[in-house]
Write a protein that holds these residues in place. Structure first.
Motif, PDB file in Angstrom:
ATOM      1  N   ALA A  16       0.666  -1.055  -0.151  1.00 19.39           N
ATOM      2  CA  ALA A  16      -0.084   0.053  -0.182  1.00 19.39           C
ATOM      3  C   ALA A  16       0.738   1.346  -0.002  1.00 19.39           C
ATOM      4  O   ALA A  16       0.429   2.057  -0.581  1.00 19.39           O
ATOM      5  CB  ALA A  16      -1.024   0.075   1.412  1.00 19.39           C
ATOM      6  N   GLY A  17       1.742   1.323   0.771  1.00 18.42           N
ATOM      7  CA  GLY A  17       2.920   2.279   0.814  1.00 18.42           C
ATOM      8  C   GLY A  17       3.403   2.919  -0.683  1.00 18.42           C
ATOM      9  O   GLY A  17       3.488   4.071  -0.821  1.00 18.42           O
ATOM     10  N   ASN A  18       3.593   1.969  -1.494  1.00 21.03           N
ATOM     11  CA  ASN A  18       3.911   2.241  -3.007  1.00 21.03           C
ATOM     12  C   ASN A  18       3.024   3.074  -3.520  1.00 21.03           C
ATOM     13  O   ASN A  18       3.140   4.140  -4.354  1.00 21.03           O
ATOM     14  CB  ASN A  18       4.262   0.900  -3.835  1.00 21.03           C
ATOM     15  N   LEU A  19       1.553   2.713  -3.515  1.00 24.56           N
ATOM     16  CA  LEU A  19       0.455   3.515  -4.142  1.00 24.56           C
ATOM     17  C   LEU A  19       0.519   4.973  -3.280  1.00 24.56           C
ATOM     18  O   LEU A  19       0.260   6.000  -4.077  1.00 24.56           O
ATOM     19  CB  LEU A  19      -0.736   2.649  -4.158  1.00 24.56           C
ATOM     20  N   GLU A  20       0.436   4.917  -2.072  1.00 20.80           N
ATOM     21  CA  GLU A  20       0.465   6.068  -1.596  1.00 20.80           C
ATOM     22  C   GLU A  20       1.494   7.236  -1.901  1.00 20.80           C
ATOM     23  O   GLU A  20       1.446   8.395  -2.092  1.00 20.80           O
ATOM     24  CB  GLU A  20       0.237   5.822   0.150  1.00 20.80           C
ATOM     25  N   THR A  21       2.781   6.510  -1.995  1.00 31.64           N
ATOM     26  CA  THR A  21       4.124   7.292  -2.683  1.00 31.64           C
ATOM     27  C   THR A  21       3.689   7.982  -3.796  1.00 31.64           C
ATOM     28  O   THR A  21       3.922   9.129  -4.181  1.00 31.64           O
ATOM     29  CB  THR A  21       5.203   6.335  -2.427  1.00 31.64           C
ATOM     30  N   ALA A  22       3.042   7.169  -4.665  1.00 39.10           N
ATOM     31  CA  ALA A  22       2.746   7.583  -6.147  1.00 39.10           C
ATOM     32  C   ALA A  22       1.761   8.701  -6.125  1.00 39.10           C
ATOM     33  O   ALA A  22       1.795   9.730  -6.819  1.00 39.10           O
ATOM     34  CB  ALA A  22       2.469   6.417  -6.898  1.00 39.10           C
ATOM     35  N   VAL A  23       0.728   8.454  -5.365  1.00 37.29           N
ATOM     36  CA  VAL A  23      -0.288   9.573  -5.174  1.00 37.29           C
ATOM     37  C   VAL A  23       0.177  10.686  -4.640  1.00 37.29           C
ATOM     38  O   VAL A  23      -0.223  12.005  -5.187  1.00 37.29           O
ATOM     39  CB  VAL A  23      -1.738   9.038  -4.557  1.00 37.29           C
ATOM     40  N   ARG A  24       0.858  10.685  -3.719  1.00 36.53           N
ATOM     41  CA  ARG A  24       1.387  11.871  -3.114  1.00 36.53           C
ATOM     42  C   ARG A  24       2.178  12.565  -3.862  1.00 36.53           C
ATOM     43  O   ARG A  24       2.109  13.908  -4.178  1.00 36.53           O
ATOM     44  CB  ARG A  24       2.138  11.624  -1.517  1.00 36.53           C
ATOM     45  N   LYS A  42      -6.786   8.658 -13.224  1.00 37.59           N
ATOM     46  CA  LYS A  42      -6.307   7.107 -13.349  1.00 37.59           C
ATOM     47  C   LYS A  42      -6.217   6.488 -11.978  1.00 37.59           C
ATOM     48  O   LYS A  42      -6.306   5.349 -11.628  1.00 37.59           O
ATOM     49  CB  LYS A  42      -5.363   6.880 -14.347  1.00 37.59           C
ATOM     50  N   LEU A  43      -5.592   7.358 -11.014  1.00 39.59           N
ATOM     51  CA  LEU A  43      -5.236   6.921  -9.627  1.00 39.59           C
ATOM     52  C   LEU A  43      -6.225   7.007  -8.810  1.00 39.59           C
ATOM     53  O   LEU A  43      -6.401   5.830  -7.689  1.00 39.59           O
ATOM     54  CB  LEU A  43      -3.982   7.690  -9.121  1.00 39.59           C
ATOM     55  N   MET A  44      -7.071   7.834  -8.593  1.00 45.32           N
ATOM     56  CA  MET A  44      -8.224   8.053  -7.772  1.00 45.32           C
ATOM     57  C   MET A  44      -9.049   7.035  -7.645  1.00 45.32           C
ATOM     58  O   MET A  44      -9.456   6.601  -6.462  1.00 45.32           O
ATOM     59  CB  MET A  44      -9.055   9.404  -7.912  1.00 45.32           C
ATOM     60  N   PRO A  45      -9.630   6.061  -8.804  1.00 43.58           N
ATOM     61  CA  PRO A  45     -10.448   5.086  -8.539  1.00 43.58           C
ATOM     62  C   PRO A  45      -9.973   3.969  -7.652  1.00 43.58           C
ATOM     63  O   PRO A  45     -10.527   3.146  -7.062  1.00 43.58           O
ATOM     64  CB  PRO A  45     -11.139   4.745  -9.969  1.00 43.58           C
ATOM     65  N   PRO A  77      -7.696   7.478   0.777  1.00 45.72           N
ATOM     66  CA  PRO A  77      -7.430   8.210   2.016  1.00 45.72           C
ATOM     67  C   PRO A  77      -6.471   9.561   1.708  1.00 45.72           C
ATOM     68  O   PRO A  77      -6.434  10.773   2.372  1.00 45.72           O
ATOM     69  CB  PRO A  77      -6.584   7.201   2.824  1.00 45.72           C
ATOM     70  N   VAL A  78      -5.446   8.996   0.907  1.00 41.63           N
ATOM     71  CA  VAL A  78      -4.477  10.383   0.389  1.00 41.63           C
ATOM     72  C   VAL A  78      -5.230  11.471  -0.314  1.00 41.63           C
ATOM     73  O   VAL A  78      -5.132  12.581   0.216  1.00 41.63           O
ATOM     74  CB  VAL A  78      -3.475   9.651  -0.413  1.00 41.63           C
ATOM     75  N   VAL A  79      -6.210  11.260  -1.121  1.00 40.80           N
ATOM     76  CA  VAL A  79      -6.706  12.030  -2.076  1.00 40.80           C
ATOM     77  C   VAL A  79      -7.971  12.793  -1.186  1.00 40.80           C
ATOM     78  O   VAL A  79      -7.837  13.980  -1.148  1.00 40.80           O
ATOM     79  CB  VAL A  79      -7.728  11.120  -3.109  1.00 40.80           C
ATOM     80  N   LYS A  80      -8.704  12.063  -0.158  1.00 44.98           N
ATOM     81  CA  LYS A  80      -9.552  12.891   1.018  1.00 44.98           C
ATOM     82  C   LYS A  80      -8.837  13.751   1.433  1.00 44.98           C
ATOM     83  O   LYS A  80      -9.159  14.942   1.833  1.00 44.98           O
ATOM     84  CB  LYS A  80     -10.145  11.921   1.465  1.00 44.98           C
ATOM     85  N   GLY A  81      -7.639  13.490   2.031  1.00 47.36           N
ATOM     86  CA  GLY A  81      -6.803  14.360   2.758  1.00 47.36           C
ATOM     87  C   GLY A  81      -6.148  15.788   1.911  1.00 47.36           C
ATOM     88  O   GLY A  81      -5.919  16.914   2.745  1.00 47.36           O
ATOM     89  N   ALA A  82      -6.311  15.546   0.724  1.00 53.21           N
ATOM     90  CA  ALA A  82      -5.793  16.704  -0.170  1.00 53.21           C
ATOM     91  C   ALA A  82      -6.772  17.056  -1.178  1.00 53.21           C
ATOM     92  O   ALA A  82      -6.493  17.893  -2.028  1.00 53.21           O
ATOM     93  CB  ALA A  82      -4.362  16.177  -1.039  1.00 53.21           C
ATOM     94  N   LEU A  83      -8.066  16.835  -0.819  1.00 51.23           N
ATOM     95  CA  LEU A  83      -9.399  17.479  -1.676  1.00 51.23           C
ATOM     96  C   LEU A  83      -9.372  18.529  -2.338  1.00 51.23           C
ATOM     97  O   LEU A  83      -9.311  19.032  -3.479  1.00 51.23           O
ATOM     98  CB  LEU A  83     -10.585  16.813  -0.958  1.00 51.23           C
TER      99      LEU A  83
END
Length: 1040
Positions: free
Chosen positions: A515-523, A546-549, A555-561
């Motif tokens: 999960a940390g890899n995806l969070e790193t990519a989104v951030r 492409k990443l948000m779905p 969690p990352v997207v909601k925090g930076a909406l």
């Protein structure tokens, strides 16, 4: 002094000299009045007999200024193009002029300079379209005479005219194809000799030779596209001559001066050679692609000619790649390179051709094809000098959209074909060795400042992204990403940051094990939306959708909406890219409820962006697409906040400036999206609309009455939503019901298709149902609506679906206000006619909604009869009353059976996750049966069948058209689009309550009915009541 140009009288013969003087005046006169008079003279001359010939004579005159000759040729082309057929009765070209033009046009093409020749060739093209072959039978002979001439100018004219002739047949099939096959047989031997002669003229390719080669190849391409190759197929000598000539063009070197200009005739000739070979390769190189008649030809092609052509294309690509490496600033002939890569790609599907490629395949893909996927010097120049243009041109390629002039796309396509699931004859080691090559490229350097190696790494990222669906790539990617992709987020080169963002987005939907890899990519993606380089910011904004779905990104997207929305809107103000609007749309769709606090600012920003991108007009496709994206995002926001009344009202107000503009003529291209937006705004849960928003109802009325011919079917949903969600507001201003009546009257009385006329009765039904609780405000106008309904029922012939909808209006009227509706029918003397027609239609009542309307209408009438104390119209005899009661009971029970069966089938489908289509909404059974058949299927019990037969004893017989109508009724469930109050009413309970009242008011009559009715049917009524009350309660909860 200025000379006045008097407009010629129609009978006056056109004077060429005077026309020449007028044309010259339009060019050189400095006096505005004189110039305007000359222009008017020229325009009028275009409409006069003799005008076409006069313009031709000016265009053909060698002593006349070239610009004036070209203007005359353009005007001549416009005269001929004025009608779809110049043989049109209103054509200004006389028969004598037509014959003159056909006789002499080739002469002008042979002698005129380039601009004039081009226009005259267009004239010939249009004359071919209108008159060949019937009224211009000697054209082929004339062209052949020109081709056989020893004069280059005449040969050129003949070739260009022949190209116009055969191009007309490129897409034709059937009988017209035989015409072009005859032409090919007539011309191709001569053309092959001419081609060979041209190729022998000079060892160095001059522009004149290249022009001849190009037009010869275009002729071959047009005939080949029309499959006019039987003559070549059946003549080995002719085939050999053509293939030798094409091979010569591909192999022939291009001089250095021409190589600096990829648009020169030399490169264009090679490009058209590529087009020709691509078609042949796709049609004949792969086993099983050729028809039976061409099997032998295919064998000859694959064995003898295709290997040489593929080899020549490979050699060309290798040489052009080497030249580009030696000369970093060299401009590549993009379209030519693309066509030759296509040829080699097609060879991968042929066992023999693949075997011929195999010895050089590894080196070819790594040293020649791969560099086309890398970041080039031209890309760097464009990125630095014009980043906006880079975004416009390049982001589509990164999304792997086709670009016929971009070698990157075709090189990636070749690599994808090479590495996808291989054919049995493929060497499976080739894809593996290429993937190993990509791995080495990624590991070549750790120096972040090495430009050359980072350009190659960009190519590796592009290839990996293109191969995401190849077996094993996804599984391996999560190992590659942290080691080689994530570090590029901080690369000093903007194009590498962009490439990293794009590559991660290609794999964004996959399930990440860590999960940390995806969070790193989104951030990182969110952070790079504020990158100093515009292309990086735009790519990051697009990649986020492409990443948000991916559930791990939430969690990352909601925090930076808020940051995401603000940044994307900033980008939208900076550059117009449709995909950025799509990102906002995805944000709203996924996180709409979390955006309540900023919904109004979101709406305002979207509207401002819409106004910005459409400020210069809405004629180009990019603007239209971006505008549609803005409206779609607004629709998504409205839907996401549908259960937030306060937010919905605020959105209605915020959207008013946009709606005022959308329904003007200038924005008609967005009509469907605009109607959808209004429909959603009017369907919100507020249930009360502001006076300002009700003004949109008036705007819609004006639009639909003006453009109803094309938009009638779109009127149903928005008007239904206005009425159903705020009936009090609808009745506050009685002009609104009057406008609705006027719209329905227009639809039912003017010349509209019946599927468009269906809108009117459905809207009337909506009004009656939703205004029932406030009927005292509407009662005075209801007879006017009924006049419209009866006028259509008794007017011109209507098909069954429309008849049923119109009858439903009267039946709903009984449920709405029984005494008012009955009094109306009596006052018009239409009681007997209406009910007789209604009884005759009952066999066609197959939809569940229609059956419910019939039960509610008839039961309301029967109940009112009980309360009337015997004072009732004479039409309602005991037999009629019994027939109504029988029908109500039969419809209640049969509707219950059908609804239960459909509900069970839906449950079974959902449980099995079946992909089968849903069953039609109706009663089931054989709808092609005669009118006396029961509405249910063969499983209905005999008592119910008998009851239907008795109740429908007056039914008319089906005819062929009515049988078709029954299918239309099942397939066209327009009322699914409207909000129905009767869904919240149980017709079974309503009917049972009537039976109870009947037993109290007239026990003897009720007892007689019960005695004559099968006990099992009456016992079936209780389950129908229970089921109906359950469904009605569910509908009421859904409405709330």
């Amino acid at each position: 002094p200025p000379r006045p140009f008097l407009l010629p009288v129609k009978e006056e013969k056109m004077e060429t000299e005077k026309l020449h003087e007028a044309l010259q005046c339009t060019f050189v006169s400095a006096v505005a009045q004189q110039r305007q008079e000359a222009e008017a003279f020229v325009l009028q001359a275009s409409k006069q007999p003799g005008g076409a010939k006069a313009f031709y004579e000016i265009a053909a005159a060698a002593q006349v200024n070239v610009g004036i000759r070209q203007a005359a040729a353009i005007r001549l082309r416009q005269i001929i193009a004025e009608h779809d057929d110049w043989n049109h009765v209103k054509s200004a070209v006389t028969p004598e002029e037509k014959q003159f033009l056909k006789t002499t046009a080739l002469q002008v093409v042979a002698t005129a300079p380039g601009g004039v020749r081009k226009q005259m060739l267009e004239v010939i093209r249009m004359m071919i379209r209108y008159d060949f072959p019937d009224q211009w039978p000697n054209l082929g002979k004339e062209i052949k005479e020109y081709l056989e001439s020893n004069e280059p100018a005449k040969m050129s004219a003949g070739l260009f005219a022949l190209r116009k002739l055969v191009k007309r047949y490129e897409s034709m099939v059937g009988e017209r194809r035989s015409e072009v096959q005859q032409m090919a047989s007539y011309f191709f031997p001569l053309l092959a000799k001419l081609f060979a002669h041209v190729n022998q003229q000079s060892p160095e390719q001059t522009e004149t030779v290249a022009d001849f080669q190009k037009v010869l190849l275009k002729i071959f391409y047009s005939c080949n596209s029309a499959k006019a190759v039987p003559f070549i197929r059946d003549d080995p000598e002719n085939l050999a001559a053509w293939m030798t000539a094409i091979l010569h063009v591909i192999r022939q070197p291009v001089d250095a001066p021409s190589s600096a200009n990829p648009n020169s005739s030399a490169w264009r000739a090679k490009k058209w050679a590529g087009y020709v070979v691509v078609v042949l390769m796709k049609r004949y190189s792969r086993a099983g692609t050729a028809s039976k008649d061409y099997k032998q030809f295919q064998q000859v092609w694959v064995t003898k000619y295709a290997p040489q052509l593929v080899s020549a294309c490979v050699q060309f690509l290798v040489s052009i790649r080497e030249a580009a490496d030696r000369n970093p600033g060299m401009e590549l002939p993009g379209k030519t390179v693309c066509r030759f890569i296509e040829v080699v790609t097609a060879a991968l599907g042929s066992k023999k051709l693949y075997a011929g490629l195999l010895p050089v395949l590894d080196a070819f893909v790594c040293s020649t094809v791969f560099p086309f996927a890398c970041f080039s010097d031209a890309d760097i120049e464009l990125w630095s000098s014009n980043p906006q243009e880079y975004v416009r041109k390049k982001h589509c390629v990164m999304m792997m959209e086709q670009d016929f002039a971009n070698p990157t796309f075709f090189s990636i396509n070749f690599i994808a074909e090479l590495c996808k699931a291989p054919a049995a004859f493929h060497d499976k080691g080739v894809p593996m060795r290429f993937l190993q090559f990509l791995q080495k490229v990624l590991e070549e350097t750790k120096d972040p400042n090495d430009l050359a190696l980072n350009k190659r790494r960009y190519g590796a990222f592009t290839c990996i992204g293109a191969l995401k669906n190849v077996a094993g790539i996804r599984e391996h990617f999560e190992t590659v990403a942290p080691a080689h992709v994530f570090p590029m987020y901080s690369s000093p080169f903007g194009f590498m940051r962009l490439s990293a963002v794009w590559l991660i987005s290609r794999f964004g939907s996959m399930e990440w094990k860590t999960a940390g890899n995806l969070e790193t990519a989104v951030r990182a993606n969110i952070s790079l939306m504020k990158d100093p380089e515009l292309p990086v910011r735009v790519e990051s904004g697009m990649a986020l959708q492409k990443l948000m779905p991916n559930k791990g990104a939430a969690p990352v997207v909601k925090g930076a909406l808020h940051e995401i929305v603000t940044t994307v809107f900033g980008l939208m103000n900076e550059i117009d890219v449709e995909e950025l609007v799509s990102t906002i749309e995805v944000v709203i769709a996924l996180f709409g409820p979390d955006l309540v606090q900023e919904s109004v600012s979101l709406t305002t920003t979207l509207i401002q962006h819409f106004f910005k991108i459409t400020a210069g007009g809405v004629e180009d496709m990019d603007t239209i697409a971006a505008g549609e994206g803005c409206i779609s995002a607004l629709c998504a926001l409205v839907q996401a906040l549908d259960d937030k009344p306060d937010a919905s009202i605020a959105l209605q107000t915020a959207c008013l400036p946009l709606l005022e503009r959308l329904f003007t003529d200038s924005y008609s291209i967005f009509f469907e999206e605009s109607v959808k937006l209004v429909s959603l705004l009017a369907s919100c849960t507020s249930r009360t609309f502001s006076p300002a928003f009700w003004n949109v109802f008036d705007v819609l009325y004006a639009v639909f009455t003006k453009e109803a011919k094309d938009t009638a079917h779109d009127a149903l949903v928005p008007f239904d939503n206005f009425i159903s969600n705020d009936p009090v507001g609808f009745l506050t201003d009685m002009e609104r019901p009057r406008k609705l009546k006027a719209l329905c009257h227009m639809l039912l009385t003017e010349d509209y298709q019946e599927n468009e006329q269906n809108t009117a009765p459905l809207l009337i039904d909506t009004m009656l149902q939703h205004c029932k609780e406030h009927h005292e405000r509407l009662d005075q106008m209801v007879p006017e609506f009924f006049d419209v309904v009866l006028g259509r029922l008794t007017g011109r012939k209507a098909r069954v679906p429309l008849k049923i909808l119109l009858c439903n209006n009267i039946l709903t009227g009984f449920w709405y206000n029984t005494p008012l509706t009955l009094q109306y029918l009596e006052s018009r003397g239409a009681t007997a006619a209406f009910f007789d027609g209604c009884f005759a239609l009952t066999p066609k009542y197959v939809r569940l909604s229609d059956l419910k309307t019939l039960v509610l209408g008839f039961t309301s009438l029967l109940e009112f009869r009980l309360a009337s104390g015997g004072a009732f119209p004479v039409y309602f005899t005991a037999d009629v009353v019994k027939k109504m009661t029988d029908l109500c009971l039969a419809c209640v029970i049969n509707r219950h059976h059908a609804a239960v069966a459909i509900e069970k089938e839906y449950e079974d489908l959902e449980a099995e996750s079946s992909e089968e289509s849903e069953p039609p909404i109706g009663l089931g059974g054989d709808y092609e049966s005669d009118g006396d058949d029961i509405a249910g299927g063969e499983d209905d019990d005999a008592a119910l069948a008998e009851l239907f037969r008795q109740a429908r004893s007056t039914a008319v017989q089906d005819d062929e058209e009515d049988t078709r109508d029954r299918f239309d009724m099942l397939e066209n469930e327009e009322d699914d689009a409207v909000t129905s109050v009767i869904d919240m009413v149980s017709e079974a309970s309503f009917f049972k309550q009537y039976l109870n009242k009947w037993q109290t008011a007239d026990p003897a009559a009720a007892a007689a009915f019960i005695a004559k009715t099968d006990a099992a049917l009456l016992q079936s009524l209780d389950p129908a009541v229970e089921f109906g009350e359950k469904r009605a309660k569910e509908a009421l909860e859904a409405r709330k």
